[in-house]
Scaffold this motif. Sequence first.
Motif, PDB file in Angstrom:
ATOM      1  N   SER A   6       1.553 -13.529  -4.278  1.00 44.82           N
ATOM      2  CA  SER A   6       0.418 -13.240  -3.401  1.00 44.82           C
ATOM      3  C   SER A   6       0.370 -14.327  -2.344  1.00 44.82           C
ATOM      4  O   SER A   6       1.019 -15.381  -2.482  1.00 44.82           O
ATOM      5  CB  SER A   6      -0.902 -13.210  -4.188  1.00 44.82           C
ATOM      6  N   VAL A   7      -0.391 -14.081  -1.296  1.00 46.44           N
ATOM      7  CA  VAL A   7      -0.583 -15.116  -0.282  1.00 46.44           C
ATOM      8  C   VAL A   7      -1.224 -16.345  -0.918  1.00 46.44           C
ATOM      9  O   VAL A   7      -0.855 -17.488  -0.620  1.00 46.44           O
ATOM     10  CB  VAL A   7      -1.447 -14.582   0.873  1.00 46.44           C
ATOM     11  N   ASP A  11       6.196 -12.309   5.345  1.00 50.89           N
ATOM     12  CA  ASP A  11       5.820 -12.562   6.738  1.00 50.89           C
ATOM     13  C   ASP A  11       4.864 -13.745   6.840  1.00 50.89           C
ATOM     14  O   ASP A  11       4.950 -14.559   7.772  1.00 50.89           O
ATOM     15  CB  ASP A  11       5.177 -11.320   7.347  1.00 50.89           C
ATOM     16  N   HIS A  12       3.953 -13.853   5.861  1.00 53.34           N
ATOM     17  CA  HIS A  12       2.998 -14.967   5.878  1.00 53.34           C
ATOM     18  C   HIS A  12       3.727 -16.300   5.680  1.00 53.34           C
ATOM     19  O   HIS A  12       3.410 -17.288   6.361  1.00 53.34           O
ATOM     20  CB  HIS A  12       1.948 -14.768   4.786  1.00 53.34           C
ATOM     21  N   SER A  62       6.475  -8.982  -1.534  1.00 56.29           N
ATOM     22  CA  SER A  62       6.177  -7.934  -0.551  1.00 56.29           C
ATOM     23  C   SER A  62       6.500  -8.452   0.840  1.00 56.29           C
ATOM     24  O   SER A  62       6.582  -9.669   1.072  1.00 56.29           O
ATOM     25  CB  SER A  62       4.696  -7.515  -0.614  1.00 56.29           C
ATOM     26  N   GLN A  63       6.663  -7.519   1.756  1.00 55.94           N
ATOM     27  CA  GLN A  63       6.947  -7.890   3.138  1.00 55.94           C
ATOM     28  C   GLN A  63       5.803  -8.693   3.738  1.00 55.94           C
ATOM     29  O   GLN A  63       6.015  -9.649   4.488  1.00 55.94           O
ATOM     30  CB  GLN A  63       7.202  -6.633   3.978  1.00 55.94           C
ATOM     31  N   ARG A  64       4.573  -8.303   3.398  1.00 58.85           N
ATOM     32  CA  ARG A  64       3.396  -8.995   3.944  1.00 58.85           C
ATOM     33  C   ARG A  64       3.385 -10.461   3.526  1.00 58.85           C
ATOM     34  O   ARG A  64       3.111 -11.352   4.341  1.00 58.85           O
ATOM     35  CB  ARG A  64       2.121  -8.293   3.455  1.00 58.85           C
ATOM     36  N   ARG A  86      -7.957  -7.647   0.311  1.00 64.33           N
ATOM     37  CA  ARG A  86      -7.627  -7.114   1.631  1.00 64.33           C
ATOM     38  C   ARG A  86      -8.649  -6.064   2.057  1.00 64.33           C
ATOM     39  O   ARG A  86      -9.212  -5.348   1.229  1.00 64.33           O
ATOM     40  CB  ARG A  86      -6.236  -6.481   1.628  1.00 64.33           C
ATOM     41  N   ASN A  91       0.927  -0.682  -2.554  1.00 63.21           N
ATOM     42  CA  ASN A  91       0.047  -1.496  -1.719  1.00 63.21           C
ATOM     43  C   ASN A  91      -1.086  -0.618  -1.195  1.00 63.21           C
ATOM     44  O   ASN A  91      -1.154   0.582  -1.497  1.00 63.21           O
ATOM     45  CB  ASN A  91       0.832  -2.146  -0.562  1.00 63.21           C
ATOM     46  N   THR A 151      -7.917  -3.483   3.997  1.00 61.43           N
ATOM     47  CA  THR A 151      -7.243  -2.243   4.397  1.00 61.43           C
ATOM     48  C   THR A 151      -7.836  -1.009   3.721  1.00 61.43           C
ATOM     49  O   THR A 151      -8.102   0.008   4.392  1.00 61.43           O
ATOM     50  CB  THR A 151      -5.743  -2.336   4.075  1.00 61.43           C
ATOM     51  N   GLN A 204      13.412 -11.677   0.067  1.00 63.00           N
ATOM     52  CA  GLN A 204      12.473 -10.553   0.065  1.00 63.00           C
ATOM     53  C   GLN A 204      12.740  -9.676  -1.156  1.00 63.00           C
ATOM     54  O   GLN A 204      13.788  -9.042  -1.265  1.00 63.00           O
ATOM     55  CB  GLN A 204      12.623  -9.732   1.349  1.00 63.00           C
ATOM     56  N   GLU A 237      -1.733   0.493   1.773  1.00 63.14           N
ATOM     57  CA  GLU A 237      -1.272   1.574   2.642  1.00 63.14           C
ATOM     58  C   GLU A 237      -0.748   2.743   1.819  1.00 63.14           C
ATOM     59  O   GLU A 237      -0.963   3.916   2.155  1.00 63.14           O
ATOM     60  CB  GLU A 237      -0.190   1.055   3.584  1.00 63.14           C
TER      61      GLU A 237
END
Length: 259
Positions: free
Chosen positions: A183-184, A217-218, A212-214, A134, A106, A136, A233, A108
């Motif tokens: 993906s989102v 979470d969404h 992914s965790q992201r 993103r 990712n 980031t 997950q 990060e």
Amino acid sequence: MREPLQGLNVIVTRPRHQADALLEALASAGAHAISFPTIRIAPRSVTTSPGDDFDAVIFVSVNAVQHGSWVASTRTASAPVIAVGAATAAALLDHGVVAQTPAEANSEGVLAMPAIRALHAGMRVLLVRGVGGRATLPVGLRARSIEVVVAEVYERQCPAVDPAAAARLAEAGFRDHVALATSVETFENLVSLLGTEHTTVLARVGYFAAVSQRIGDHIRATLGGQLHHPVWQLTGAGVHPIVTGLRDNWVHVSAGRTG
């Protein structure tokens, strides 16, 4: 012998032309894999060459490689090429480009790579991605006074509902469906395609699996208390982590029903 995913219907939301390997692996594991694309990839023209002197080039996805592999040449001879994930690295290798990958696939993870941490103020990075990616990576690099040029070589669009795919979904029944969110956008478009009311989506999908965790979470933030089951997950977007993650979660669900 019972196959590990026997009895599970998996809604594969990837574009059809990118889903063959996953569909085959899921079928081999005993799942009923249903191709229901919720993303369409449309190429974009990058009309100007940003130069030949980038100190690093980052490809964020396989789609970035497929629609922008030519930009790998726009770098200094010693500049690293970074691929966010093993599948992206493999796609670059098909074009004769050897790429480094982060330990965590990712943005990060890329920022934590030694090759990226070695960059300093005044250097230039070319980021190859789709429209609306993103923030980031560019934010993290620019915070260190590194110049970031973004080449948006494709865009993600929500396709029209494929009547044949919708029919396959209806024929399979809905109790043991898991929708794969890579993906989102794939999740958001699935909501749009199956019905704008969350209750409509939940009536058709028993489980959601996020790579992914992201993304997980969404999904949790969007559906909240309407979720009947925890989000599954998974640990990555490749074929192996998807099949393995689905297997582990499905075994747990099956054991709970028989235990």
